[in-house]
Scaffold this active site. Structure first.
Site, PDB file in Angstrom:
ATOM      1  N   ILE A  88      -3.841 -10.441  -2.976  1.00  0.00           N
ATOM      2  CA  ILE A  88      -4.192 -10.893  -1.622  1.00  0.00           C
ATOM      3  C   ILE A  88      -5.562 -11.570  -1.638  1.00  0.00           C
ATOM      4  O   ILE A  88      -5.736 -12.663  -1.082  1.00  0.00           O
ATOM      5  CB  ILE A  88      -4.153  -9.712  -0.626  1.00  0.00           C
ATOM      6  CG1 ILE A  88      -2.695  -9.246  -0.437  1.00  0.00           C
ATOM      7  CG2 ILE A  88      -4.756 -10.105   0.722  1.00  0.00           C
ATOM      8  CD1 ILE A  88      -2.535  -7.947   0.324  1.00  0.00           C
ATOM      9  N   HIS A 132      -2.196  -4.731  12.913  1.00  0.00           N
ATOM     10  CA  HIS A 132      -1.631  -4.558  11.556  1.00  0.00           C
ATOM     11  C   HIS A 132      -0.382  -5.433  11.370  1.00  0.00           C
ATOM     12  O   HIS A 132       0.706  -4.937  11.068  1.00  0.00           O
ATOM     13  CB  HIS A 132      -1.308  -3.078  11.288  1.00  0.00           C
ATOM     14  CG  HIS A 132      -1.222  -2.761   9.819  1.00  0.00           C
ATOM     15  ND1 HIS A 132      -1.474  -1.519   9.293  1.00  0.00           N
ATOM     16  CD2 HIS A 132      -0.879  -3.534   8.749  1.00  0.00           C
ATOM     17  CE1 HIS A 132      -1.299  -1.531   7.980  1.00  0.00           C
ATOM     18  NE2 HIS A 132      -0.936  -2.746   7.628  1.00  0.00           N
ATOM     19  N   GLY A 169       0.839  -1.204   0.000  1.00  0.00           N
ATOM     20  CA  GLY A 169       0.000   0.000   0.000  1.00  0.00           C
ATOM     21  C   GLY A 169       0.871   1.249   0.000  1.00  0.00           C
ATOM     22  O   GLY A 169       1.969   1.257   0.559  1.00  0.00           O
ATOM     23  N   ARG A 183      -6.862  -1.344   4.697  1.00  0.00           N
ATOM     24  CA  ARG A 183      -6.537  -0.124   5.432  1.00  0.00           C
ATOM     25  C   ARG A 183      -7.748   0.262   6.272  1.00  0.00           C
ATOM     26  O   ARG A 183      -8.897   0.138   5.809  1.00  0.00           O
ATOM     27  CB  ARG A 183      -6.220   1.038   4.484  1.00  0.00           C
ATOM     28  CG  ARG A 183      -4.859   0.953   3.799  1.00  0.00           C
ATOM     29  CD  ARG A 183      -3.707   1.161   4.785  1.00  0.00           C
ATOM     30  NE  ARG A 183      -2.409   1.134   4.138  1.00  0.00           N
ATOM     31  CZ  ARG A 183      -1.633   0.040   4.035  1.00  0.00           C
ATOM     32  NH1 ARG A 183      -2.034  -1.102   4.552  1.00  0.00           N
ATOM     33  NH2 ARG A 183      -0.455   0.115   3.456  1.00  0.00           N
ATOM     34  N   ASP A 202      -7.470  -6.353  10.941  1.00  0.00           N
ATOM     35  CA  ASP A 202      -6.021  -6.216  11.114  1.00  0.00           C
ATOM     36  C   ASP A 202      -5.606  -4.755  10.963  1.00  0.00           C
ATOM     37  O   ASP A 202      -4.479  -4.385  11.249  1.00  0.00           O
ATOM     38  CB  ASP A 202      -5.283  -7.082  10.075  1.00  0.00           C
ATOM     39  CG  ASP A 202      -3.777  -7.102  10.333  1.00  0.00           C
ATOM     40  OD1 ASP A 202      -3.381  -7.280  11.519  1.00  0.00           O
ATOM     41  OD2 ASP A 202      -2.983  -6.928   9.380  1.00  0.00           O
ATOM     42  N   GLY A 216      -7.476  -8.725  -5.920  1.00  0.00           N
ATOM     43  CA  GLY A 216      -6.069  -8.591  -6.318  1.00  0.00           C
ATOM     44  C   GLY A 216      -5.306  -9.812  -5.813  1.00  0.00           C
ATOM     45  O   GLY A 216      -5.899 -10.852  -5.496  1.00  0.00           O
TER      46      GLY A 216
HETATM   47  C1  DGY Z   1       1.441  -3.098   3.186  1.00  0.00           C
HETATM   48  O1  DGY Z   1       2.461  -3.566   2.675  1.00  0.00           O
HETATM   49  O2  DGY Z   1       0.743  -2.263   2.623  1.00  0.00           O
HETATM   50  C2  DGY Z   1       1.113  -3.572   4.566  1.00  0.00           C
HETATM   51  O3  DGY Z   1      -0.140  -3.195   4.962  1.00  0.00           O
HETATM   52  C3  DGY Z   1       2.124  -2.989   5.524  1.00  0.00           C
HETATM   53  O4  DGY Z   1       1.868  -1.636   5.679  1.00  0.00           O
END
Ligand code: DGY
Length: 319
Positions: free
Chosen positions: A157, A285, A76, A237, A261, A155
């Site tokens: 993930i 997170h 991100g 996020r 998370d 995506g």
């Molecule tokens: C990312 O890589 O975006 C994870 O959330 C770590 O900030």
């Protein structure tokens, strides 16, 4: 020959990044706080970014016009002013892909903890309320097998989460996003609009990046369209959620549970209302926080920087 100057803007970055960058560049390291970064940024050719600190116009002005490359050790980059970077002709890369497994595992962890009422179980043990008298109807949870799982944002993930959950015998996978994807066909996931996904899913898993479009997209209206037994999981996020609306949906049992998370703010204060809800499991997170994943992210971010400094295409370019 003069070496390129690189600032690693976080002293806890894995060693592999230091080793790779030091072989070719003069490396300076500073703490991941705004002031130390501003004090060290001037005159750098490249920056290794690894924090949620804003990389904005002020930072870029302070760095100076010689700045050529920025590599963020993250997938991100909502904290980074990409338009400003593009305008200045700076190369910018991130680290997608290498964290898919780790983040998907946390999504599954949260799906299991929420559906099986982990927090209530632990509390019952701690308060000595776990008794044989509780009977066979005590602490019943929900099954992933036979359920419908809706992925918002298929995506890397999202796709990895689908692969993981297949072995739980999910009945149907749905996904929504800008467009239908070939990967959806491969995974036997059905492309639907958001309303259909919300109406049909037992698990709604958010994997979209934070953008102007996704900012607070999960709000009261969205929660009101979910099933009453729906479990909402967020590994993206915190800002994609209108958090007071989520708290309300959980407190009134409008939805069954949430596993987060990511949240707002991070770090979450220990007295925050989200932590008082028995149907909300929070992890701090840690999606990508495994030794292997963080090493891979550090390596990829460093390689992005080195490639761009040599005038070669980055492995994972954003700009
Ligand atoms: C990312 O890589 O975006 C994870 O959330 C770590 O900030």
């Amino acid at each position: 020959m003069t070496k390129f100057k690189v600032l690693i803007a976080n002293s806890s970055v894995p060693q592999i990044a230091h080793d790779l960058l030091k072989a070719d560049c003069d490396v300076r390291v500073c703490e991941a706080e705004r002031e130390p970064i501003l004090q060290n940024i001037s005159g750098m050719d490249a920056m290794f970014w690894s924090s949620h600190i804003k990389l904005d116009k002020e930072m870029l002005d302070k760095a100076g016009p010689q700045l050529k490359v920025i590599g963020t050790m993250s997938a991100g980059y909502d904290n980074i002013d990409v338009d400003e970077i593009r305008k200045r002709g700076i190369k910018f890369g991130n680290t997608p892909g290498v964290l898919n497994d780790a983040v998907a595992n946390v999504a599954v962890l949260l799906a299991l903890m929420t559906s099986r009422r982990y927090l209530e179980g632990i509390e019952a043990i701690e308060k000595s309320e776990w008794s044989h008298k509780n009977g066979p109807q005590w602490l019943l949870g929900q099954d992933i097998s036979g359920s419908t799982v809706g992925i918002v944002g298929l995506g890397g993930i999202g796709q990895t989460i689908v692969q993981r959950l297949k072995c739980f015998n999910v009945e149907k996978f749905l996904y929504t996003g800008h467009k239908e994807k070939p990967e959806g066909h491969i995974l036997s996931a059905h492309f639907v609009n958001m309303d259909t996904l919300l109406r049909e899913s037992d698990f709604v898993i958010a994997c979209v990046p934070l953008t102007k479009e996704t900012d607070k997209m999960f709000n009261a209206e969205v929660f009101s369209k979910m099933k009453k037994n729906a479990i909402f999981i967020n590994v993206s996020r915190g800002a994609i959620v209108n958090q007071p609306d989520l708290v309300d949906a959980l407190r009134t049992n409008r939805i069954y549970a949430a596993g987060l998370d990511v949240m707002t703010p991070e770090p979450l204060p220990s007295d925050h209302e989200l932590l008082k809800l028995k149907n909300c499991v929070i992890t701090p997170h840690i999606g990508s926080a495994t030794v292997k994943t963080r090493n891979n992210m550090a390596e990829l971010a460093a390689k992005n920087i080195l490639k761009a400094l040599k005038g070669e295409p980055m492995i994972a370019p954003v700009v």
